[in-house]
Scaffold this active site. Structure first.
Site, PDB file in Angstrom:
ATOM      1  N   SER A 283      29.931  49.823  39.705  1.00  0.00           N
ATOM      2  CA  SER A 283      31.353  48.770  40.762  1.00  0.00           C
ATOM      3  C   SER A 283      32.101  50.117  40.902  1.00  0.00           C
ATOM      4  O   SER A 283      31.573  50.994  42.224  1.00  0.00           O
ATOM      5  CB  SER A 283      31.897  48.443  39.293  1.00  0.00           C
ATOM      6  OG  SER A 283      33.199  47.899  39.972  1.00  0.00           O
TER       7      SER A 283
ATOM      8  N   ASP B 271      26.130  38.974  41.254  1.00  0.00           N
ATOM      9  CA  ASP B 271      26.900  39.053  41.877  1.00  0.00           C
ATOM     10  C   ASP B 271      27.647  39.105  42.707  1.00  0.00           C
ATOM     11  O   ASP B 271      26.906  39.594  44.131  1.00  0.00           O
ATOM     12  CB  ASP B 271      26.764  40.906  41.403  1.00  0.00           C
ATOM     13  CG  ASP B 271      27.682  41.747  41.859  1.00  0.00           C
ATOM     14  OD1 ASP B 271      29.106  41.464  42.123  1.00  0.00           O
ATOM     15  OD2 ASP B 271      27.548  42.826  41.506  1.00  0.00           O
TER      16      ASP B 271
ATOM     17  N   HIS C  17      28.623  40.136  38.201  1.00  0.00           N
ATOM     18  CA  HIS C  17      28.938  41.711  38.154  1.00  0.00           C
ATOM     19  C   HIS C  17      28.924  42.202  37.228  1.00  0.00           C
ATOM     20  O   HIS C  17      28.489  43.568  37.314  1.00  0.00           O
ATOM     21  CB  HIS C  17      30.375  41.504  38.792  1.00  0.00           C
ATOM     22  CG  HIS C  17      30.658  43.257  39.414  1.00  0.00           C
ATOM     23  ND1 HIS C  17      29.921  44.290  39.966  1.00  0.00           N
ATOM     24  CD2 HIS C  17      31.240  43.597  38.358  1.00  0.00           C
ATOM     25  CE1 HIS C  17      30.434  44.977  40.477  1.00  0.00           C
ATOM     26  NE2 HIS C  17      31.782  45.425  39.163  1.00  0.00           N
TER      27      HIS C  17
END
Length: 379
Positions: free
Chosen positions: A151, A316, A349
């Site tokens: 991320s 995601d 995610h």
């Protein structure tokens, strides 16, 4: 495989001013970090782990006085794990502006003798990377075996490959993106507005008033958490299940998903700093290495020298696989050595934090190869 066991945070103090992207500078600051494993004689086996929005330097292991406080990537880092601390010396560092020990808004501004609060300068991903490079210098590490993150941490790993191309041999970017979409920026701004408009925010100087803008933090976390989950994972876990068996005909909690989000928001508001949330989401918004190259990501990555692993997850929707493929394509155009895995996982995610066997095996295989490369093909 076992946990790294008990770990102890360390602190490095820096007195040389750090020039920031905004034009401001930090004249005096500290970075909190943890290390796992043993640095080899030629200091070539170091791996830097970069953290995401609400994480910290505490990547793996536990604290002696907090045995339930397990590192946020403990399933990834440790003896016999994909990032094997029997082989690699792993460093987790807490970024500037955080609320987990490194200098941030809660700390005393030496110029005023009061907490920085709203006066703490806006920082960028590139600022964090430059600070991390100073920590590496202080530890005597001239080149990392790998820099890795998921991320927002993946953005930092990518920035390392651009800013310090000679200082890492491998760049591992997981569930990340070369820049935020308009939708992502919009979610971040709504979350920030929830904090900024909380009556207890006091323009960022709530420390002096002895309060915390908890309502704003709760809503910000709820908004963010929705974006970390896939529709399928929410449907499987909660569906339209009612908490009390039927509609209550009011504006309290009817559905289990509402209860879950409020619980997450309440928990977050107890340990995270509102000013830190503002700073980190702004750093997310500003990350765009292609900006200086007219939007051309291939040019932005043209000076990279590392080998790359990129991993994305099919569900995601915050940092979709298409965004990882953009990075892969730009690297391929630059004739870089790049591996890419797109994992069919239902978790959205958050999948980068979970123990999907295909994902873990992909990372393990990549580090096995990196280790063999370091040792002349020997395992």
């Amino acid at each position: 495989m076992s946990s790294i066991g008990i770990v102890v945070p360390q602190t490095m103090h820096f007195s040389t001013p750090l020039a920031l992207s905004s034009g401001a500078s930090l004249a005096d600051y500290k970075l909190v970090y943890e290390t796992y494993g043993t640095l080899n004689a030629d200091r070539s086996n170091a791996v830097l782990i970069c953290h995401a929005l609400n994480a910290s330097h505490h990547v793996a292991g536990v604290y002696a006085d907090e045995p339930k406080n397990v590192g946020w990537w403990d399933n990834m880092v440790g003896p016999g794990k994909p990032v094997d601390t029997n082989r690699f010396f792993v460093i987790g560092v807490n970024n500037l502006g955080s609320c987990f020990g490194s200098t941030g808004p809660m700390h005393i501004n030496p110029a005023t003798g009061k907490p920085y609060g709203a006066d703490f300068p806006v920082v960028t991903v590139e600022d964090w990377v430059r600070a991390q490079a100073r920590l590496a210098d202080a530890l005597g590490i001239q080149q990392f075996a790998a820099v890795m993150g998921g991320s927002l941490g993946g953005m930092q790993a990518l920035a390392w490959s651009i800013l310090f191309p000679e200082r890492l041999r491998h760049c591992v970017v997981i569930a990340s993106t070369p820049k935020l979409s308009a939708q992502n920026i919009a979610f971040n701004d709504v979350a920030r507005q929830a904090i900024l408009t909380d009556p207890d925010f006091y323009g960022g100087d709530y420390y002096a008033h002895g309060v915390v803008p908890k309502n704003g933090l709760r809503v910000a976390r709820m908004i963010g958490h929705i974006t970390y989950l896939s529709n399928d994972s929410m449907a499987e876990k909660f569906g339209r299940d009612l908490r009390n068996g039927d509609y209550q005909f009011g504006f309290g909690i009817d559905f289990e998903i509402e209860s879950y989000l409020r619980y997450q928001g309440d928990k977050f508001s107890e340990y995270f700093d509102a000013n830190t949330y503002l700073l980190i989401t702004k750093a997310l918004d500003y990350f765009d290495p292609a900006k200086e190259f007219g939007g051309d990501l291939t040019k932005a990555l043209s000076n990279t020298k590392a080998q790359f692993l990129l991993v994305s997850f099919t569900t995601d929707w915050r940092f979709s696989p298409e965004r990882s493929r953009e990075i892969v394509q730009a690297l391929v155009h630059n004739k870089r050595q790049v591996s890419y895995a797109e994992i069919a996982a239902p978790h959205g995610h958050d999948a980068f934090l979970l123990e999907d066997p295909r994902y873990m095996n992909t990372v393990r295989a990549y580090y096995d190869r990196a280790w063999k490369d370091m040792n002349g093909g020997r395992a």
